[in-house]
Write a protein that holds these residues in place. Structure first.
Motif, short mmCIF file in Angstrom:
data_model
loop_
_atom_site.label_atom_id
_atom_site.label_comp_id
_atom_site.label_asym_id
_atom_site.label_seq_id
_atom_site.Cartn_x
_atom_site.Cartn_y
_atom_site.Cartn_z
N GLU A 69 33.40 58.26 43.36
CA GLU A 69 33.90 56.98 43.49
C GLU A 69 34.20 56.75 45.06
O GLU A 69 35.03 57.36 45.50
N ASP A 70 33.65 55.33 45.80
CA ASP A 70 33.99 55.51 47.11
C ASP A 70 34.27 54.28 47.35
O ASP A 70 33.62 53.17 47.17
N LEU A 71 35.72 53.55 47.33
CA LEU A 71 36.01 52.35 46.99
C LEU A 71 36.77 51.71 48.38
O LEU A 71 37.39 52.41 49.07
N THR A 72 36.27 50.56 48.67
CA THR A 72 36.73 49.84 49.71
C THR A 72 37.85 48.90 49.19
O THR A 72 37.28 47.70 48.46
N LEU A 73 39.05 48.88 49.24
CA LEU A 73 40.10 47.77 48.51
C LEU A 73 40.40 46.84 49.37
O LEU A 73 40.54 46.88 50.81
N ALA A 74 40.39 45.60 48.91
CA ALA A 74 40.73 44.36 49.91
C ALA A 74 42.01 43.66 49.21
O ALA A 74 42.46 43.93 48.20
N ALA A 75 42.67 43.00 50.27
CA ALA A 75 43.76 42.06 49.84
C ALA A 75 43.57 41.18 48.97
O ALA A 75 42.62 40.35 49.21
N GLU A 76 44.28 40.84 48.01
CA GLU A 76 44.06 39.91 46.93
C GLU A 76 44.83 38.70 47.06
O GLU A 76 44.44 37.50 46.72
N ILE A 77 45.65 38.73 48.28
CA ILE A 77 46.59 37.32 48.52
C ILE A 77 46.64 37.80 50.25
O ILE A 77 46.45 38.61 50.83
N ALA A 78 47.00 36.39 50.71
CA ALA A 78 47.29 36.44 52.22
C ALA A 78 48.78 36.75 52.45
O ALA A 78 49.68 36.30 51.61
N GLY A 79 48.95 37.46 53.53
CA GLY A 79 50.38 37.69 53.88
C GLY A 79 50.46 38.75 55.00
O GLY A 79 49.58 39.62 55.03
N PRO A 80 51.70 38.92 55.55
CA PRO A 80 51.93 40.12 56.42
C PRO A 80 52.04 41.48 55.77
O PRO A 80 52.60 41.43 54.28
N VAL A 81 51.65 42.66 56.21
CA VAL A 81 51.55 43.91 55.33
C VAL A 81 52.98 44.36 55.62
O VAL A 81 53.57 44.62 56.74
N ARG A 82 53.75 44.74 54.33
CA ARG A 82 55.33 45.00 54.74
C ARG A 82 55.63 46.42 54.49
O ARG A 82 56.49 47.03 54.97
N PHE A 83 54.66 47.17 53.71
CA PHE A 83 54.95 48.55 53.30
C PHE A 83 53.60 49.28 53.13
O PHE A 83 52.59 48.62 52.71
#
Length: 356
Positions: A69-83
């Motif tokens: 499995e070679d997966l590119t994960l995307a953000a599902e919501i908008a906002g700042p990366v906190r962690f």
């Protein structure tokens, strides 16, 4: 007197002729008694005792490793990366949090939605009791019920938003790349991380048309790392799980995929391998060294040793496997095949033998 002298003369000539013939006969007899003393030709040879064996005909093709499995994960919501939890190259378990996007705001939204849901639930319960006592109108009850459903939907949306704020790995694997930094604002759909599953890999093979008919799904194969500095690498087992029905229009080959266990993590995607497939098997056949069979006089033959003498045997050959050829007719189990020195032989040549 003259007549007696004539007879005496004739007798003397006849006697001389008889003696001459006797001498000629004696010389002929002497010549026939001469024997041929030329040494007989003897050839040193090496033997191989024939026996039935099982043989497998294989073919080997190059392959390229890819992650299972070679997966590119995307953000599902908008906002700042906190962690951001794991670093690049770290292993992650299935479901493990990789990063969080604006999770504090989502938690606050969830708390408000939960409080509003509890208020509307309590109000609805009160309206139900009052309705049963016929104190409130049906419209008041319907308004309370509608407000409760709205609050419940809002709570569910807040829970989903919070879950989407946490990006979790869908598989057990390795974080190959992080595409954002902590504090960076990301839009919905922005790629943020790449995760590869490497405990199991797939080897991609391009199979020629002449060999594709010998393959079948779930067939076991041998997998060997490509030779580096003369090291053949450890032999592994794989399983064919995919075979294309349609050929590549450019290469005219058929793509095949082989699963490879990589629990020890020694292999990496992108590496070159060699995959050995079984073409066909032969059970209990006579197979002799290819060089022991010769073409002479328009036919194919081999030599066997029989009581110190070489005997030529016409043979019918079958498939060639490596450096050996299968004999269909002409030789028998237990015979002693001459595998060295046969180029110097004729049928009936005396031989001095040794064992191979």
């Amino acid at each position: 007197m003259k007549q007696e002298a004539f007879f005496s003369f004739c007798a003397a000539i006849l006697l001389a002729a008889v003696l001459g013939l006797s001498g000629c006969g004696s010389d002929s007899t002497a010549q026939t008694e001469i024997k041929d003393t030329t040494p007989q030709k003897v050839v040193s040879v090496t033997l191989e005792t024939l026996d039935s064996v099982d043989l497998a005909e294989t073919f080997t093709l190059p392959a390229t490793l890819e992650a299972w499995e070679d997966l590119t994960l995307a953000a599902e919501i908008a906002g700042p990366v906190r962690f951001i939890g794991p670093r690049e190259g770290d292993r992650v378990a299935k479901g493990q949090v990789i990063l969080r996007i604006d999770s504090e705001a989502r938690q606050a939204d969830l708390a408000r939605a939960k409080a509003e849901f509890e208020v509307q639930q309590s109000h609805l319960n009160r309206m139900i009791r009052l309705r049963d006592e016929q104190i409130v109108s049906p419209q008041e009850y319907e308004d309370a019920r509608r407000n409760f459903e709205v609050a419940r939907s809002a709570l569910r949306s807040a829970e989903v938003a919070l879950s989407k704020s946490e990006l979790r790995s869908p598989v057990a694997g390795i974080v190959d790349r992080l595409l954002v930094d902590r504090g960076e604002f990301v839009a919905e759909g922005t790629p943020v991380a790449e995760v590869v599953q490497v405990d199991r890999l797939q080897a991609i093979v391009e199979v020629p048309e002449k060999d594709v008919h010998f393959l079948r799904i779930d067939q076991d194969v041998d997998v060997m790392p490509a030779r580096i500095l003369g090291d053949a690498g450890e032999l592994m087992r794989g399983k064919l799980f995919y075979l294309a029905f349609k050929a590549d229009p450019v290469t005219r080959t058929y793509r095949a995929k082989v699963s490879v266990n990589n629990a020890d993590g020694q292999l990496r995607p992108g590496m070159i391998l060699r995959v050995r497939f079984l073409r066909q098997e032969f059970r209990q056949v006579l197979a002799v060294p290819l060089y022991a069979v010769m073409e002479r006089g328009g036919g194919t033959l081999a030599f066997v040793e029989d009581n110190g003498v070489a005997r030529a045997r016409p043979v019918v050959t079958g498939s060639i496997i490596g450096d050996r050829v299968i004999i269909l007719q002409g030789l028998e189990v237990g015979e002693k095949l001459i595998v060295r020195g046969q180029q110097l032989l004729e049928d009936g040549t005396a031989v001095v033998t040794g064992s191979n």
